[in-house]
Design a protein around this motif. Structure first.
Motif, PDB file in Angstrom:
ATOM      1  N   LEU A 130      53.647  14.780  22.110  1.00 33.18           N
ATOM      2  CA  LEU A 130      52.457  14.825  22.959  1.00 33.18           C
ATOM      3  C   LEU A 130      52.380  13.580  23.834  1.00 33.18           C
ATOM      4  CD1 LEU A 130      49.767  16.022  23.890  1.00 33.18           C
ATOM      5  CD2 LEU A 130      48.690  14.975  21.878  1.00 33.18           C
ATOM      6  N   GLN A 131      52.628  12.421  23.257  1.00 31.92           N
ATOM      7  CA  GLN A 131      52.590  11.178  24.034  1.00 31.92           C
ATOM      8  C   GLN A 131      53.561  11.226  25.204  1.00 31.92           C
ATOM      9  OE1 GLN A 131      53.485   8.325  20.951  1.00 31.92           O
ATOM     10  NE2 GLN A 131      51.331   7.896  20.539  1.00 31.92           N
ATOM     11  N   VAL A 132      54.766  11.710  24.944  1.00 33.33           N
ATOM     12  CA  VAL A 132      55.785  11.776  25.995  1.00 33.33           C
ATOM     13  C   VAL A 132      55.360  12.744  27.090  1.00 33.33           C
ATOM     14  CG1 VAL A 132      58.170  12.451  26.510  1.00 33.33           C
ATOM     15  CG2 VAL A 132      57.673  11.106  24.454  1.00 33.33           C
ATOM     16  N   LEU A 133      54.837  13.906  26.691  1.00 33.78           N
ATOM     17  CA  LEU A 133      54.428  14.881  27.698  1.00 33.78           C
ATOM     18  C   LEU A 133      53.257  14.360  28.533  1.00 33.78           C
ATOM     19  CD1 LEU A 133      54.840  17.632  28.948  1.00 33.78           C
ATOM     20  CD2 LEU A 133      53.253  18.578  27.261  1.00 33.78           C
ATOM     21  N   VAL A 134      52.329  13.665  27.914  1.00 31.13           N
ATOM     22  CA  VAL A 134      51.213  13.083  28.669  1.00 31.13           C
ATOM     23  C   VAL A 134      51.741  12.141  29.741  1.00 31.13           C
ATOM     24  CG1 VAL A 134      49.220  11.533  28.547  1.00 31.13           C
ATOM     25  CG2 VAL A 134      49.488  13.350  26.853  1.00 31.13           C
ATOM     26  N   ARG A 135      52.703  11.313  29.394  1.00 34.08           N
ATOM     27  CA  ARG A 135      53.279  10.383  30.382  1.00 34.08           C
ATOM     28  C   ARG A 135      53.930  11.138  31.532  1.00 34.08           C
ATOM     29  NH1 ARG A 135      54.871   7.664  25.439  1.00 34.08           N
ATOM     30  NH2 ARG A 135      53.540   5.831  25.119  1.00 34.08           N
ATOM     31  N   LEU A 136      54.653  12.214  31.216  1.00 37.72           N
ATOM     32  CA  LEU A 136      55.319  12.999  32.257  1.00 37.72           C
ATOM     33  C   LEU A 136      54.306  13.669  33.181  1.00 37.72           C
ATOM     34  CD1 LEU A 136      58.160  14.675  30.148  1.00 37.72           C
ATOM     35  CD2 LEU A 136      58.404  12.802  31.800  1.00 37.72           C
ATOM     36  N   VAL A 137      53.238  14.208  32.599  1.00 41.73           N
ATOM     37  CA  VAL A 137      52.216  14.866  33.413  1.00 41.73           C
ATOM     38  C   VAL A 137      51.486  13.848  34.280  1.00 41.73           C
ATOM     39  CG1 VAL A 137      50.025  16.135  33.319  1.00 41.73           C
ATOM     40  CG2 VAL A 137      51.931  16.829  31.858  1.00 41.73           C
ATOM     41  N   GLN A 183      46.305   6.363  17.837  1.00 40.30           N
ATOM     42  CA  GLN A 183      47.504   5.532  17.927  1.00 40.30           C
ATOM     43  C   GLN A 183      47.382   4.525  19.073  1.00 40.30           C
ATOM     44  OE1 GLN A 183      49.953   6.114  15.495  1.00 40.30           O
ATOM     45  NE2 GLN A 183      48.333   7.501  14.791  1.00 40.30           N
ATOM     46  N   ALA A 184      47.827   3.304  18.827  1.00 45.93           N
ATOM     47  CA  ALA A 184      47.711   2.250  19.836  1.00 45.93           C
ATOM     48  C   ALA A 184      48.553   2.543  21.074  1.00 45.93           C
ATOM     49  CB  ALA A 184      48.117   0.909  19.225  1.00 45.93           C
ATOM     50  N   ASP A 185      49.666   3.260  20.907  1.00 44.64           N
ATOM     51  CA  ASP A 185      50.553   3.513  22.040  1.00 44.64           C
ATOM     52  C   ASP A 185      50.272   4.835  22.734  1.00 44.64           C
ATOM     53  OD1 ASP A 185      51.370   4.965  19.863  1.00 44.64           O
ATOM     54  OD2 ASP A 185      53.509   4.612  20.139  1.00 44.64           O
ATOM     55  N   MET A 186      49.124   5.442  22.464  1.00 44.62           N
ATOM     56  CA  MET A 186      48.764   6.687  23.124  1.00 44.62           C
ATOM     57  C   MET A 186      48.358   6.398  24.561  1.00 44.62           C
ATOM     58  SD  MET A 186      48.459   9.946  22.755  1.00 44.62           S
ATOM     59  CE  MET A 186      47.885  11.205  23.889  1.00 44.62           C
ATOM     60  N   SER A 218      40.435  10.095  10.603  1.00 44.63           N
ATOM     61  CA  SER A 218      40.416   9.395  11.891  1.00 44.63           C
ATOM     62  C   SER A 218      39.096   9.565  12.621  1.00 44.63           C
ATOM     63  CB  SER A 218      41.566   9.908  12.780  1.00 44.63           C
ATOM     64  OG  SER A 218      42.825   9.651  12.202  1.00 44.63           O
ATOM     65  N   ALA A 219      38.093  10.122  11.948  1.00 40.11           N
ATOM     66  CA  ALA A 219      36.819  10.432  12.615  1.00 40.11           C
ATOM     67  C   ALA A 219      36.215   9.211  13.292  1.00 40.11           C
ATOM     68  CB  ALA A 219      35.839  11.018  11.596  1.00 40.11           C
ATOM     69  N   ALA A 220      36.213   8.089  12.599  1.00 39.34           N
ATOM     70  CA  ALA A 220      35.553   6.898  13.131  1.00 39.34           C
ATOM     71  C   ALA A 220      36.378   6.187  14.196  1.00 39.34           C
ATOM     72  CB  ALA A 220      35.238   5.925  11.994  1.00 39.34           C
ATOM     73  N   THR A 221      37.657   6.554  14.335  1.00 42.99           N
ATOM     74  CA  THR A 221      38.516   5.877  15.322  1.00 42.99           C
ATOM     75  C   THR A 221      38.678   6.688  16.597  1.00 42.99           C
ATOM     76  OG1 THR A 221      40.551   6.856  14.411  1.00 42.99           O
ATOM     77  CG2 THR A 221      39.815   4.764  13.473  1.00 42.99           C
ATOM     78  N   LEU A 222      38.104   7.885  16.637  1.00 48.53           N
ATOM     79  CA  LEU A 222      38.209   8.724  17.827  1.00 48.53           C
ATOM     80  C   LEU A 222      37.141   8.302  18.830  1.00 48.53           C
ATOM     81  CD1 LEU A 222      39.519  11.066  19.296  1.00 48.53           C
ATOM     82  CD2 LEU A 222      38.023  12.632  18.056  1.00 48.53           C
TER      83      LEU A 222
END
Length: 330
Positions: A117-124, A151-154, A240-244
């Motif tokens: 997903l991270q890679v595709l987001v960058r491409l889009v 994730q920090a690198d998102m 991850s509720a509190a980190t979203l």
């Protein structure tokens, strides 16, 4: 006494068999990721089928949609057609192990799904550098989006849309359910389950459900180790509720029989404690699990469009008011 001996025998069988639930991660990164016309080529060379729905003019926003468990990118055909007519470009892809993607039926692991997903987001974002990008996840796809955003690198996105996200974590399951899953995953991980005899209603759109039953690319028999992997993912999403943070629209149906209310509401209690002004929760009184394909799906589509276009204080359907009423009672 007989039960005790049966349990001891089962534990011995597990120990002797040495079986473990497996994940099937990607290979070495030896390629440059590319977004083609109908294919998302990953860094390890996997070819993931992509569908897209583009407006006739330049889009004003982009949606990347992630399908649910045992489903594939076709889930977004009708919503994608609708959004494209509203000036929103949409992309959906078959995630590893699902649809026509490689290693069908095998679980690639939460980290792998997040990385793809991270890679595709960058491409889009490279293709549309001046347009806001939104992530939309249905069920399992929603769980992937939630964990990815922690994730920090998102890469930065304009917002996320969660349609009945898969949040049924182990901490909210009865002990016998988690115990049975662990036992099967560590003794018979290759065993396939069909869900026959489980009487739940995923949607009120019966014609759509029948079409899914005939669709050869929808997985009908699931390996136990894949269910185990999905449960790991739901654990991570629930925790991850509190980190979203950031702009988030969460949709849930009161008639959802797939993801129970208790874990969903428990998630929302944590979720709304942080950045509450940027979060909108919509609960549809007549909504089922497949909110984007239910008979009332156009209502949800219109809410999503309004939220993307203006982030209104009130959604057109009033489902956000319904959510506030229900959550205040809890």
């Amino acid at each position: 006494m007989k039960l005790r001996y049966a349990l001891i025998a089962l534990l011995l069988l597990i120990t002797l068999s040495g079986c473990m639930p497996m994940t099937y991660p990607p290979g070495a990164k030896n390629n440059t990721a590319q977004l083609g016309e109908n294919t998302f080529l990953t860094e390890d060379g996997a070819s993931l089928p992509v569908r897209h729905w583009l407006p006739k003019t330049e889009p004003h926003a982009i949606i990347i949609a992630l399908h649910g468990f045992n489903d594939y990118s076709r889930f977004f055909v009708t919503p994608g057609e609708y959004f494209s007519k509203q000036g929103i470009a949409c992309f959906a892809y078959d995630q590893r192990g699902f649809g026509m993607a490689p290693k069908r039926g095998l679980w690639a692991g939460g980290e792998t799904y997040i990385k793809d997903l991270q890679v595709l987001v960058r491409l889009v974002k490279q293709r549309y550098p001046k347009r806001p990008v939104y992530l939309l996840g249905e069920s399992m796809g929603g769980a992937i989006v939630i964990t990815a955003m922690s994730q920090a690198d998102m890469p930065d996105v304009a917002g996320v849309i969660l349609a009945a996200p898969a949040l049924w974590a182990r901490s909210t399951m009865p002990w016998y359910q988690t115990g049975l899953l662990w036992t099967l995953a560590h003794s018979l991980p290759w065993l396939t389950l069909t869900g026959e005899g489980v009487h739940v209603v995923a949607s009120d759109n019966i014609d759509m459900l029948r079409a899914l039953g005939r669709d050869p690319w929808v997985i009908k028999a699931t390996r136990v180790e894949t269910v185990y992997g999905l449960t790991d993912l739901m654990d991570a999403a629930f925790n991850s509720a509190a980190t979203l943070r950031g702009n988030t629209l969460m949709l849930y149906g009161e008639k959802d029989e797939i993801i129970p209310k208790e874990p969903t509401y428990a998630f929302l209690q944590q979720f709304l404690q942080v950045d509450a002004t940027k979060k909108t929760v919509a609960i549809y009184q007549n909504g089922y699990h497949m909110l984007l394909r239910d008979l009332q799906a156009p209502t949800a589509w219109k809410d999503i469009t309004a939220w993307i276009n203006a982030s209104p204080e009130k959604l057109p359907s009033g489902a956000d008011n319904r959510a506030r009423q229900l959550l205040s009672r809890r």
